[in-house]
Design an enzyme around this catalytic site. Structure first.
Site, PDB file in Angstrom:
ATOM      1  N   ARG A   1     -16.419 -12.549  -8.937  1.00 61.90           N
ATOM      2  CA  ARG A   1     -17.829 -12.181  -8.716  1.00 61.90           C
ATOM      3  C   ARG A   1     -18.040 -11.212  -7.564  1.00 61.90           C
ATOM      4  O   ARG A   1     -18.723 -10.201  -7.689  1.00 61.90           O
ATOM      5  CB  ARG A   1     -18.656 -13.421  -8.352  1.00 61.90           C
ATOM      6  CG  ARG A   1     -19.392 -14.056  -9.456  1.00 61.90           C
ATOM      7  CD  ARG A   1     -19.446 -15.527  -9.135  1.00 61.90           C
ATOM      8  NE  ARG A   1     -18.081 -16.017  -9.065  1.00 61.90           N
ATOM      9  CZ  ARG A   1     -17.401 -16.452 -10.120  1.00 61.90           C
ATOM     10  NH1 ARG A   1     -17.977 -16.507 -11.277  1.00 61.90           N
ATOM     11  NH2 ARG A   1     -16.147 -16.845 -10.011  1.00 61.90           N
ATOM     12  N   THR A   2     -17.464 -11.556  -6.408  1.00 64.48           N
ATOM     13  CA  THR A   2     -17.762 -10.764  -5.219  1.00 64.48           C
ATOM     14  C   THR A   2     -17.216  -9.350  -5.388  1.00 64.48           C
ATOM     15  O   THR A   2     -17.916  -8.363  -5.157  1.00 64.48           O
ATOM     16  CB  THR A   2     -17.172 -11.450  -3.968  1.00 64.48           C
ATOM     17  OG1 THR A   2     -17.619 -12.803  -3.958  1.00 64.48           O
ATOM     18  CG2 THR A   2     -17.610 -10.758  -2.702  1.00 64.48           C
TER      19      THR A   2
ATOM     20  N   LYS B   1       4.242  -3.575   3.449  1.00 67.96           N
ATOM     21  CA  LYS B   1       5.338  -2.853   4.112  1.00 67.96           C
ATOM     22  C   LYS B   1       5.246  -2.991   5.621  1.00 67.96           C
ATOM     23  O   LYS B   1       5.914  -2.288   6.360  1.00 67.96           O
ATOM     24  CB  LYS B   1       5.280  -1.359   3.755  1.00 67.96           C
ATOM     25  CG  LYS B   1       5.424  -1.043   2.283  1.00 67.96           C
ATOM     26  CD  LYS B   1       5.373   0.481   2.110  1.00 67.96           C
ATOM     27  CE  LYS B   1       5.374   0.885   0.653  1.00 67.96           C
ATOM     28  NZ  LYS B   1       5.168   2.340   0.506  1.00 67.96           N
TER      29      LYS B   1
ATOM     30  N   ARG C   1     -12.119  -8.486   1.690  1.00 70.78           N
ATOM     31  CA  ARG C   1     -11.884  -9.949   1.721  1.00 70.78           C
ATOM     32  C   ARG C   1     -10.443 -10.165   2.158  1.00 70.78           C
ATOM     33  O   ARG C   1      -9.534  -9.465   1.695  1.00 70.78           O
ATOM     34  CB  ARG C   1     -12.100 -10.559   0.335  1.00 70.78           C
ATOM     35  CG  ARG C   1     -11.624 -11.995   0.254  1.00 70.78           C
ATOM     36  CD  ARG C   1     -11.999 -12.657  -1.050  1.00 70.78           C
ATOM     37  NE  ARG C   1     -13.417 -12.947  -1.106  1.00 70.78           N
ATOM     38  CZ  ARG C   1     -13.988 -13.649  -2.085  1.00 70.78           C
ATOM     39  NH1 ARG C   1     -13.257 -14.139  -3.078  1.00 70.78           N
ATOM     40  NH2 ARG C   1     -15.285 -13.888  -2.076  1.00 70.78           N
TER      41      ARG C   1
ATOM     42  N   HIS D   1     -19.004 -15.632   4.848  1.00 70.03           N
ATOM     43  CA  HIS D   1     -19.194 -14.905   3.583  1.00 70.03           C
ATOM     44  C   HIS D   1     -20.663 -14.471   3.576  1.00 70.03           C
ATOM     45  O   HIS D   1     -21.478 -15.018   2.822  1.00 70.03           O
ATOM     46  CB  HIS D   1     -18.867 -15.832   2.424  1.00 70.03           C
ATOM     47  CG  HIS D   1     -18.659 -15.156   1.106  1.00 70.03           C
ATOM     48  ND1 HIS D   1     -19.054 -13.852   0.861  1.00 70.03           N
ATOM     49  CD2 HIS D   1     -18.091 -15.614  -0.047  1.00 70.03           C
ATOM     50  CE1 HIS D   1     -18.746 -13.556  -0.391  1.00 70.03           C
ATOM     51  NE2 HIS D   1     -18.156 -14.592  -0.954  1.00 70.03           N
TER      52      HIS D   1
HETATM   53  C1  NCD Z   1     -16.575 -18.383  -2.934  1.00 75.60           C
HETATM   54  C2  NCD Z   1     -15.592 -17.832  -1.915  1.00 75.60           C
HETATM   55  O1  NCD Z   1     -14.736 -17.000  -2.239  1.00 75.60           O
HETATM   56  O2  NCD Z   1     -15.710 -18.260  -0.769  1.00 75.60           O
HETATM   57  N1  NCD Z   1     -16.608 -17.616  -4.105  1.00 75.60           N
HETATM   58  C3  NCD Z   1     -17.456 -16.531  -4.158  1.00 75.60           C
HETATM   59  O3  NCD Z   1     -17.271 -15.572  -3.458  1.00 75.60           O
HETATM   60  N2  NCD Z   1     -18.533 -16.627  -4.952  1.00 75.60           N
HETATM   61  C4  NCD Z   1     -16.440 -19.834  -3.189  1.00 75.60           C
HETATM   62  C5  NCD Z   1     -15.141 -20.359  -3.686  1.00 75.60           C
HETATM   63  O4  NCD Z   1     -14.182 -19.631  -3.933  1.00 75.60           O
HETATM   64  O5  NCD Z   1     -15.071 -21.593  -3.876  1.00 75.60           O
END
Ligand code: NCD
Length: 337
Positions: free
Chosen positions: A57-58, A86, A107, A135
C-alpha cells in the site's frame, strides 16, 4: 509549519492547523483519485521511491499519488537491488539519489534511518516507516479516515473514543497515530494488547499528562464496548527475534461479526492499517466482517492516495495549481465502492 520543501519525518512536526491544511488539500484531490479529472501539475518531476522493507500500500500509493499529479516514479526495493548491499552508506546514497529526484519516499527497518538519510538529502524526504518508530503518512491517513467516518456519525475528533488493539509495542502506525491524537481534546483511549506487547510508556505518558483517559487491557471483548473506532493491528513478526516468538501472540485478538454484534456499539468503525494477517492462526479481522458497512479498511487505504497527493502538492508547492493543469478524463473507468 511551512510545507514547501519540508521533510515529513515525524508527526511531532504538525500542529492542528497543519492537519487542517493537509486535509483540505486531500479533499480537493478526490476528483483526481476518482479518475474524473487528470492533472499534469507535476509533469517532469521525479519521485524516488526507496523501500527497504516489504510494502504494498505505502509504496504503491505514494507512487500512484505522484503519477496522479503528473509526475514520474523511480523505485528501489530491497537492499539486494541497491548499492547499500555493497556497503554504501545512507549518507552517500542520499547525496547521490537526491540528485536524481525532486522528492524521496523511504522505508527502512532501522529506527531513525530515514531522518539520517534526510540530513544528507538535497531534496525533501518523506518517512514511509522507519522500524518500529514512526509512519507519519499512515497516521495522517488514519486520522483523515477517522474524521470522515465520524462526521457521517455526527461525532468529531475532539471527544474521540478509540481502542487500539494488537502489537502496540512494535506497531509504528499506532505509535504515530497516538502522538497525532494528542493534538485533540478529551480523548478516551483503550490500549488492548498482550502485556509483553503493551504501548511503550513514552507514548502513553503524554496522553495522561494532557488529561485524556487511558485504559490498558488485555481483554478484547470487554474493551470494545464504548468506543467509536476499533483500530486493529498485526503482530509485527519481522521485529521479533524469531517467528516462534511472534507465534505466541498471533491470533490473541480476533474480531469477527459475532463478537462485533455482541460487544460493539452499533456503527463502531473498524480500522486496520493493513495488511491484516488472514492466515488461520492469526485472522485478526475475520472475512465475515467484509459485508459489515462499518469495516472502513478499504476506504482507509483509498484515503491514503488523497493524503499522499496532498503531501506532495504541499511540499512541492503546487497545491493551488493542480486544477489549472487539469482536464476531464476521456477513458472509460469503472470504480466500484
Ligand atoms: C503498516 C506498516 O508497514 O507499518 N503497513 C502499512 O504501511 N499500511 C502496518 C503493518 O505492516 O502491520
Amino acid at each position: 509549519m511551512n510545507f514547501t520543501g519540508a521533510n515529513i519525518l515525524s508527526v511531532d512536526q504538525f500542529e492542528r492547523t497543519d492537519i487542517e491544511t493537509i486535509f483540505t488539500v486531500a479533499d480537493s484531490m478526490q476528483p483526481y483519485a476518482l479518475r474524473q479529472k487528470v492533472t499534469r501539475v507535476l509533469e517532469g518531476a521525479i519521485l524516488g521511491n526507496m523501500f527497504f522493507e516489504p510494502s504494498t500500500r505505502t509504496r504503491v500509493s505514494f507512487g500512484c499519488a505522484f503519477n496522479l499529479l503528473g509526475g514520474e516514479v523511480r523505485e528501489t526495493t530491497g537492499f539486494q537491488s541497491s548499492a547499500i548491499a555493497k556497503g554504501e552508506s545512507l549518507y552517500d546514497t542520499a547525496r547521490v539519489l537526491s540528485g536524481y529526484s525532486d522528492v524521496i519516499c523511504m522505508r527502512h527497518p532501522a529506527e531513525g534511518s530515514v531522518a539520517e538519510f534526510a540530513e544528507a538529502s538535497r531534496v525533501p524526504v518523506i518517512n514511509g516507516g522507519d522500524g518500529a518508530n514512526e509512519h507519519p503518512s499512515q497516521a495522517l491517513l488514519d486520522l483523515y479516515t477517522i474524521q470522515k467516518e465520524l462526521r457521517d456519525r455526527g461525532r468529531s475528533l475532539d471527544g474521540l473514543r478509540i481502542a487500539m488493539i494488537g502489537d502496540l509495542k512494535y506497531g509504528r502506525t499506532v505509535h504515530s497515530l497516538i502522538r497525532l491524537l494528542c493534538l485533540f481534546d478529551k480523548l478516551h483511549v483503550v490500549l488492548v494488547s498482550p502485556e509483553e506487547l503493551a504501548m511503550p510508556e513514552m507514548y502513553v505518558e503524554p496522553l495522561r499528562q494532557a488529561g485524556h483517559t487511558v485504559t490498558v487491557s488485555s481483554d478484547l471483548a470487554n474493551s470494545i464496548g464504548g468506543v467509536d473506532i476499533v483500530y486493529s493491528t498485526r503482530i509485527q513478526e519481522e521485529r521479533f527475534a524469531s517467528k516462534e516468538e511472534a507465534d505466541i501472540y498471533r491470533g490473541r485478538f480476533r474480531l469477527n461479526q459475532a463478537i462485533y454484534t455482541q460487544y460493539c456499539e452499533p456503527n463502531t468503525v473498524i480500522m486496520h492499517p493493513l495488511p491484516r494477517d488472514s492466515r488461520s492462526d492469526a485472522n485478526e479481522l475475520d472475512n465475515d466482517l467484509n459485508q459489515n458497512p462499518n469495516l472502513a479498511i478499504f476506504r482507509q487505504a483509498d484515503n491514503g492516495l488523497l493524503v499522499r497527493m496532498a503531501l506532495f502538492a504541499l511540499i512541492l508547492d503546487v497545491a493551488d495549481q493542480v486544477d489549472h493543469y487539469s482536464r476531464p478524463v476521456t477513458w472509460y473507468h469503472r470504480r466500484g465502492v
